[in-house]
Design an enzyme around this catalytic site. Structure first.
Site, PDB file in Angstrom:
ATOM      1  N   GLU A  83      29.572 -41.463  16.127  1.00 17.56           N
ATOM      2  CA  GLU A  83      29.594 -40.826  14.810  1.00 17.56           C
ATOM      3  C   GLU A  83      29.393 -41.831  13.668  1.00 17.56           C
ATOM      4  OE1 GLU A  83      32.323 -37.170  14.479  1.00 17.56           O
ATOM      5  OE2 GLU A  83      33.333 -38.473  15.894  1.00 17.56           O
TER       6      GLU A  83
ATOM      7  N   SER B 254      31.865 -34.353  16.454  1.00 20.06           N
ATOM      8  CA  SER B 254      30.561 -33.892  15.938  1.00 20.06           C
ATOM      9  C   SER B 254      29.752 -33.098  16.959  1.00 20.06           C
ATOM     10  CB  SER B 254      29.721 -35.083  15.429  1.00 20.06           C
ATOM     11  OG  SER B 254      30.302 -35.632  14.286  1.00 20.06           O
TER      12      SER B 254
ATOM     13  N   TYR C 184      25.198 -30.854  10.519  1.00 14.93           N
ATOM     14  CA  TYR C 184      24.678 -31.866   9.591  1.00 14.93           C
ATOM     15  C   TYR C 184      23.253 -31.635   9.107  1.00 14.93           C
ATOM     16  CZ  TYR C 184      28.764 -34.183  11.491  1.00 14.93           C
ATOM     17  OH  TYR C 184      30.043 -34.470  11.881  1.00 14.93           O
TER      18      TYR C 184
ATOM     19  N   ARG D  54      42.254 -31.735   9.866  1.00 14.16           N
ATOM     20  CA  ARG D  54      41.589 -30.434   9.985  1.00 14.16           C
ATOM     21  C   ARG D  54      41.810 -29.895  11.383  1.00 14.16           C
ATOM     22  NH1 ARG D  54      35.940 -31.191  10.344  1.00 14.16           N
ATOM     23  NH2 ARG D  54      36.144 -29.828  12.138  1.00 14.16           N
TER      24      ARG D  54
ATOM     25  N   ASP E 195      40.647 -26.995  14.155  1.00 15.46           N
ATOM     26  CA  ASP E 195      39.591 -26.024  14.470  1.00 15.46           C
ATOM     27  C   ASP E 195      40.150 -24.954  15.403  1.00 15.46           C
ATOM     28  OD1 ASP E 195      37.879 -27.633  13.023  1.00 15.46           O
ATOM     29  OD2 ASP E 195      37.037 -28.640  14.771  1.00 15.46           O
TER      30      ASP E 195
ATOM     31  N   GLU F 176      40.839 -27.811  18.614  1.00 15.05           N
ATOM     32  CA  GLU F 176      41.132 -29.244  18.528  1.00 15.05           C
ATOM     33  C   GLU F 176      41.674 -29.586  17.146  1.00 15.05           C
ATOM     34  OE1 GLU F 176      38.231 -32.079  17.830  1.00 15.05           O
ATOM     35  OE2 GLU F 176      37.071 -30.779  16.525  1.00 15.05           O
TER      36      GLU F 176
ATOM     37  N   ASN G 105      41.535 -32.729  14.152  1.00 18.69           N
ATOM     38  CA  ASN G 105      40.799 -33.927  13.710  1.00 18.69           C
ATOM     39  C   ASN G 105      41.659 -34.695  12.710  1.00 18.69           C
ATOM     40  OD1 ASN G 105      38.001 -33.288  14.837  1.00 18.69           O
ATOM     41  ND2 ASN G 105      38.520 -31.422  13.723  1.00 18.69           N
TER      42      ASN G 105
ATOM     43  N   GLY H 258      35.114 -35.257   8.383  1.00 17.47           N
ATOM     44  CA  GLY H 258      34.006 -35.669   7.517  1.00 17.47           C
ATOM     45  C   GLY H 258      34.361 -35.551   6.041  1.00 17.47           C
TER      46      GLY H 258
HETATM   47  N1  LIG Z   1      36.088 -22.846  23.884  1.00 13.01           N
HETATM   48  C1  LIG Z   1      35.070 -22.646  23.067  1.00 13.01           C
HETATM   49  N2  LIG Z   1      34.420 -21.469  23.035  1.00 13.01           N
HETATM   50  C2  LIG Z   1      33.347 -21.263  22.228  1.00 13.01           C
HETATM   51  N3  LIG Z   1      32.877 -22.195  21.378  1.00 13.01           N
HETATM   52  C3  LIG Z   1      33.499 -23.391  21.370  1.00 13.01           C
HETATM   53  C4  LIG Z   1      34.627 -23.678  22.196  1.00 13.01           C
HETATM   54  N4  LIG Z   1      35.011 -24.951  21.959  1.00 13.01           N
HETATM   55  C5  LIG Z   1      34.185 -25.435  21.034  1.00 13.01           C
HETATM   56  N5  LIG Z   1      33.268 -24.509  20.668  1.00 13.01           N
HETATM   57  C6  LIG Z   1      32.203 -24.682  19.676  1.00 13.01           C
HETATM   58  O1  LIG Z   1      31.809 -26.050  19.683  1.00 13.01           O
HETATM   59  C7  LIG Z   1      32.076 -26.660  18.425  1.00 13.01           C
HETATM   60  C8  LIG Z   1      32.559 -28.093  18.605  1.00 13.01           C
HETATM   61  O2  LIG Z   1      33.737 -28.084  19.387  1.00 13.01           O
HETATM   62  P1  LIG Z   1      34.921 -29.100  19.154  1.00 13.01           P
HETATM   63  O3  LIG Z   1      35.535 -28.822  17.835  1.00 13.01           O
HETATM   64  O4  LIG Z   1      35.793 -29.045  20.342  1.00 13.01           O
HETATM   65  O5  LIG Z   1      34.106 -30.476  19.165  1.00 13.01           O
HETATM   66  P2  LIG Z   1      34.073 -31.771  18.274  1.00 13.01           P
HETATM   67  O6  LIG Z   1      32.846 -32.473  18.678  1.00 13.01           O
HETATM   68  O7  LIG Z   1      35.342 -32.529  18.439  1.00 13.01           O
HETATM   69  O8  LIG Z   1      33.985 -31.276  16.795  1.00 13.01           O
HETATM   70  P3  LIG Z   1      34.328 -32.027  15.401  1.00 13.01           P
HETATM   71  O9  LIG Z   1      32.989 -32.359  14.792  1.00 13.01           O
HETATM   72  O10 LIG Z   1      35.023 -30.929  14.658  1.00 13.01           O
HETATM   73  O11 LIG Z   1      35.184 -33.207  15.685  1.00 13.01           O
HETATM   74  C9  LIG Z   1      33.107 -25.773  17.776  1.00 13.01           C
HETATM   75  O12 LIG Z   1      33.061 -25.942  16.372  1.00 13.01           O
HETATM   76  C10 LIG Z   1      32.683 -24.401  18.277  1.00 13.01           C
HETATM   77  O13 LIG Z   1      31.563 -23.893  17.542  1.00 13.01           O
HETATM   78 MG   LIG Z   2      35.654 -29.514  16.006  1.00 14.55          MG
END
Ligand SMILES: Nc1ncnc2c1ncn2[C@@H]1O[C@H](COP(=O)(O)OP(=O)(O)OP(=O)(O)O)[C@@H](O)[C@H]1O
Ligand SMILES: [Mg+2]
Length: 319
Positions: free
Chosen positions: A29, A157, A222, A261, A263, A276, A278, A282
């Protein structure tokens, strides 16, 4: 929700001393972090704060060891910067910094650990399984069912993530995620997605995310201009309370500090599922935390100054 207790910016500029804005780093990232860091630095300089850029490289220990700063704004996303490593160095150096401490940072950077912690505290999170080998994919189908989302455990991301609708899609999904280390499979949740930013003891207005993509992937985050950010998010008061209570509990259980944040997704049964947490989200002008802060009446600059203000407080032990 009000932020009338904000210190005037001139007070913060005087009290903050020299502020190092950590950005870049060596994680996947890096580019996002450089953008977040640049926006934060500009806001600080515009407010009269004596702030400077530190582009964190592999020799982070030397860089931080020779830092001439009174405090640090940490804008390093992902491994190395958001996972407790930099926090541990700064703790040893006794330099105050923004965001969560070592423990919460390392737990929340690891999606498996986060989910185990959430489950232990009766916070809903989609079913999951660690995938150590390709054969585990079949076990995940048996245990959880399809569709699945395959993710690197320690990435952000949406990097390395994909949805698998059919069994024969799992191999490619597993191999892609494996490039980034430990891999997990998670039950695919069909439903609306929300992200909830928080600042100190205030949960900011939730944002509903809508994308025509299969999920909120790197491109939707992004690059795309068809991602919709809906804030206020349209939930009724009762649902909003439920959502905010889950977020507050998640912050508490994970031991997070200052800002972050969470999610979540709302499944077909009407239950919020935490995806998750964070600890260094960002901070570009298009990012979600500044968007939520704006809805609460806080400008980007006020948000950044608030982060500095939080580092002026005496440290709480064991964070
Ligand atoms: N269990 C799930 N079912 C459906 N969609 C999901 C699921 N888990 C994640 N997603 C989708 O994938 C995206 C990214 O997932 P997650 O937040 O786990 O990853 P990240 O790479 O850590 O994100 P961030 O950029 O917020 O750190 C979510 O915003 C959502 O759109
Ligand atoms: Mg996320």
């Amino acid at each position: 929700m009000s932020f009338d207790h904000l210190l005037p910016s001139s007070d913060i500029a005087t009290k903050s001393g020299r502020v190092a804005v950590l950005m870049g780093g060596t994680s996947a990232e890096r580019e996002v972090s450089l953008t977040s860091g640049s926006f934060v630095l500009k806001a600080l300089v515009d407010a009269g704060v004596d702030a400077f850029k530190v582009d964190v490289q592999k020799n982070v220990l030397d860089q931080l060891g020779s830092l001439k700063a009174d405090r640090v704004i940490n804008m390093l996303h992902g491994r190395g910067g958001e996972d407790g490593e930099v926090q541990a160095i700064l703790d040893v150096l006794k330099i105050p910094y923004t965001g969560s401490g070592v423990k919460a940072s390392s737990v929340t950077m690891d999606k498996l650990m986060t989910k185990r912690l959430l489950l232990g505290s009766q916070i809903n999170t989609p079913e999951f399984m660690q995938l150590k080998t390709l054969e585990d994919c079949l076990k995940a189908i048996k245990a959880i069912g399809l569709p699945l989302i395959i993710k690197p455990v320690n990435e952000g991301s949406s990097i390395g993530m994909s949805k698998a609708e059919k069994a024969d899609e799992l191999e490619a999904a597993f191999l892609l995620a494996s490039r980034y280390g430990t891999v997990m499979a998670e039950q695919w949740v069909t439903g609306s997605e929300y992200t909830v930013a928080w600042l100190e003891d205030t949960v900011l207005p939730a944002i509903k995310l809508e994308t025509p993509h299969v999920f909120y992937d790197y491109d939707a985050k992004y690059k795309a201009n068809d991602t919709r950010y809906i804030c206020p998010c349209g939930l009724d008061e009762k649902q909003l309370k439920k959502l905010n209570d889950i977020v507050t509990k998640t912050i508490d259980v994970c031991g997070m500090r200052h800002w972050g944040r969470v999610d979540l997704m709302l499944n077909q049964q009407g239950d919020f599922q935490v995806i998750e947490a964070n600890t260094i989200p960002g901070m570009t002008d298009h990012s979600l935390v500044p968007m939520a802060a704006k809805q609460a009446g806080l400008s980007f600059q006020q948000l950044v100054l608030k982060l500095i203000e939080l580092t002026l407080k005496p440290e709480v032990a064991d964070v």
